[in-house]
Scaffold this motif. Structure first.
Motif, PDB file in Angstrom:
ATOM      1  N   ARG A 191       0.860   2.583   9.270  1.00 57.21           N
ATOM      2  CA  ARG A 191       0.269   4.100   9.177  1.00 57.21           C
ATOM      3  C   ARG A 191       0.272   3.889   7.382  1.00 57.21           C
ATOM      4  O   ARG A 191       1.243   4.204   6.714  1.00 57.21           O
ATOM      5  CB  ARG A 191       0.564   5.395   9.162  1.00 57.21           C
ATOM      6  CG  ARG A 191      -0.258   6.124   8.544  1.00 57.21           C
ATOM      7  CD  ARG A 191      -0.082   8.054   9.823  1.00 57.21           C
ATOM      8  NE  ARG A 191      -1.177   9.184   9.289  1.00 57.21           N
ATOM      9  CZ  ARG A 191      -0.719   9.944   8.852  1.00 57.21           C
ATOM     10  NH1 ARG A 191      -0.046  10.113   8.025  1.00 57.21           N
ATOM     11  NH2 ARG A 191      -1.928  10.877   8.337  1.00 57.21           N
ATOM     12  N   THR A 192      -1.051   3.142   7.005  1.00 59.49           N
ATOM     13  CA  THR A 192      -1.378   3.656   5.303  1.00 59.49           C
ATOM     14  C   THR A 192      -1.568   4.853   4.764  1.00 59.49           C
ATOM     15  O   THR A 192      -2.035   6.014   5.353  1.00 59.49           O
ATOM     16  CB  THR A 192      -2.568   2.854   5.182  1.00 59.49           C
ATOM     17  OG1 THR A 192      -3.884   3.033   5.869  1.00 59.49           O
ATOM     18  CG2 THR A 192      -2.077   1.513   5.499  1.00 59.49           C
ATOM     19  N   PRO A 193      -1.269   5.401   3.505  1.00 66.85           N
ATOM     20  CA  PRO A 193      -1.319   6.524   2.461  1.00 66.85           C
ATOM     21  C   PRO A 193      -2.843   6.972   2.770  1.00 66.85           C
ATOM     22  O   PRO A 193      -2.821   8.385   3.075  1.00 66.85           O
ATOM     23  CB  PRO A 193      -1.425   6.144   1.427  1.00 66.85           C
ATOM     24  CG  PRO A 193      -0.275   4.865   1.060  1.00 66.85           C
ATOM     25  CD  PRO A 193      -1.065   3.826   2.474  1.00 66.85           C
ATOM     26  N   ASP A 194      -3.993   6.208   3.598  1.00 68.77           N
ATOM     27  CA  ASP A 194      -5.206   7.130   3.712  1.00 68.77           C
ATOM     28  C   ASP A 194      -5.182   7.649   5.897  1.00 68.77           C
ATOM     29  O   ASP A 194      -6.316   8.368   5.853  1.00 68.77           O
ATOM     30  CB  ASP A 194      -6.419   7.028   3.014  1.00 68.77           C
ATOM     31  CG  ASP A 194      -6.759   4.621   4.304  1.00 68.77           C
ATOM     32  OD1 ASP A 194      -5.820   4.788   5.540  1.00 68.77           O
ATOM     33  OD2 ASP A 194      -7.069   3.803   4.289  1.00 68.77           O
ATOM     34  N   GLY A 195      -4.292   7.252   6.202  1.00 63.83           N
ATOM     35  CA  GLY A 195      -4.161   8.534   7.696  1.00 63.83           C
ATOM     36  C   GLY A 195      -4.387   7.241   8.361  1.00 63.83           C
ATOM     37  O   GLY A 195      -4.440   7.349   9.581  1.00 63.83           O
ATOM     38  N   ARG A 196      -4.994   6.464   7.857  1.00 69.70           N
ATOM     39  CA  ARG A 196      -5.360   5.264   8.452  1.00 69.70           C
ATOM     40  C   ARG A 196      -3.635   4.559  10.085  1.00 69.70           C
ATOM     41  O   ARG A 196      -3.322   3.612   9.242  1.00 69.70           O
ATOM     42  CB  ARG A 196      -5.884   3.965   8.914  1.00 69.70           C
ATOM     43  CG  ARG A 196      -7.874   3.971   7.870  1.00 69.70           C
ATOM     44  CD  ARG A 196      -8.406   3.461   7.770  1.00 69.70           C
ATOM     45  NE  ARG A 196      -7.498   2.867   6.182  1.00 69.70           N
ATOM     46  CZ  ARG A 196      -8.554   1.542   5.602  1.00 69.70           C
ATOM     47  NH1 ARG A 196      -9.693   0.618   6.208  1.00 69.70           N
ATOM     48  NH2 ARG A 196      -7.323   1.566   4.774  1.00 69.70           N
ATOM     49  N   THR A 240       0.297  -1.166  -0.105  1.00 74.66           N
ATOM     50  CA  THR A 240       0.200  -0.201  -0.102  1.00 74.66           C
ATOM     51  C   THR A 240       0.654   0.768   0.361  1.00 74.66           C
ATOM     52  O   THR A 240       0.273   2.371  -0.361  1.00 74.66           O
ATOM     53  CB  THR A 240      -0.893  -0.037   1.431  1.00 74.66           C
ATOM     54  OG1 THR A 240      -0.429  -0.106   2.401  1.00 74.66           O
ATOM     55  CG2 THR A 240      -2.056  -1.288   1.419  1.00 74.66           C
ATOM     56  N   ARG A 278      -7.764  -1.861   1.342  1.00 78.08           N
ATOM     57  CA  ARG A 278      -9.280  -0.869   0.800  1.00 78.08           C
ATOM     58  C   ARG A 278      -9.512   0.117   0.234  1.00 78.08           C
ATOM     59  O   ARG A 278      -8.633   1.103   1.435  1.00 78.08           O
ATOM     60  CB  ARG A 278     -10.192  -1.308   1.955  1.00 78.08           C
ATOM     61  CG  ARG A 278     -11.040  -2.890   1.650  1.00 78.08           C
ATOM     62  CD  ARG A 278     -11.542  -3.593   2.313  1.00 78.08           C
ATOM     63  NE  ARG A 278     -12.419  -4.875   1.898  1.00 78.08           N
ATOM     64  CZ  ARG A 278     -13.448  -5.119   2.332  1.00 78.08           C
ATOM     65  NH1 ARG A 278     -14.179  -5.354   3.404  1.00 78.08           N
ATOM     66  NH2 ARG A 278     -13.771  -6.398   2.396  1.00 78.08           N
ATOM     67  N   ALA A 313       2.543   2.519   2.512  1.00 75.20           N
ATOM     68  CA  ALA A 313       2.350   2.028   3.890  1.00 75.20           C
ATOM     69  C   ALA A 313       3.608   2.796   4.679  1.00 75.20           C
ATOM     70  O   ALA A 313       4.706   3.024   4.151  1.00 75.20           O
ATOM     71  CB  ALA A 313       1.263   2.145   4.762  1.00 75.20           C
TER      72      ALA A 313
END
Length: 133
Positions: free
Chosen positions: A101-106, A87, A133, A89
């Motif tokens: 930490r994934t690129p979407d901030g999660r 991903t 996802r 991350a």
């Protein structure tokens, strides 16, 4: 002054220092895996099926947690590395805890998920699926 880019050097970009320990733990877990499993640990999302099975085997053998704690940490770190590689991350660390930490901030806790798997309440494969996802 010219900046050297990843494309120019052919080298992967530098990893954050938070990745140092989990990358080492993951490599140690792969090296310690049984031969039949090790060859399938290619950092793909599909390889986490085998990791979940390996943890299930440890649980069924009724191994005490203290005897498998380092193995579980390594398998959790391996799952985190799968998420990082799939991903984009990055590893984060604070106070001795490590997250992805994934690129979407999660934020994801693969080391804790490995412990939950050992307790019969988690899945590194599903954690990775959700993170992708």
């Amino acid at each position: 002054m010219t900046r050297t880019t990843t494309e120019q050097t052919g080298q992967p970009p530098p990893r954050p220092s938070a990745a140092t320990r989990p990358v080492r733990w993951a490599a140690e877990a792969v090296a310690a895996a049984p031969d039949g499993t090790r060859r399938h640990l290619d950092h793909s999302a599909q390889s986490l099926w085998r990791v979940d099975r390996l943890i299930e085997d440890l649980r069924r053998a009724a191994a005490p947690y203290s005897a498998v704690a380092d193995t579980l940490r390594g398998l959790g770190a391996y799952a985190g590395e799968v998420i990082v590689r799939q991903t984009g991350a990055e590893w984060w660390a604070a106070g001795g805890d490590h997250w992805v930490r994934t690129p979407d901030g999660r934020l994801w806790e693969p080391l804790d998920e490995a412990r939950r798997c050992f307790g019969g309440h988690g899945s590194l494969r599903l954690l990775c699926r959700d993170a992708m996802r």
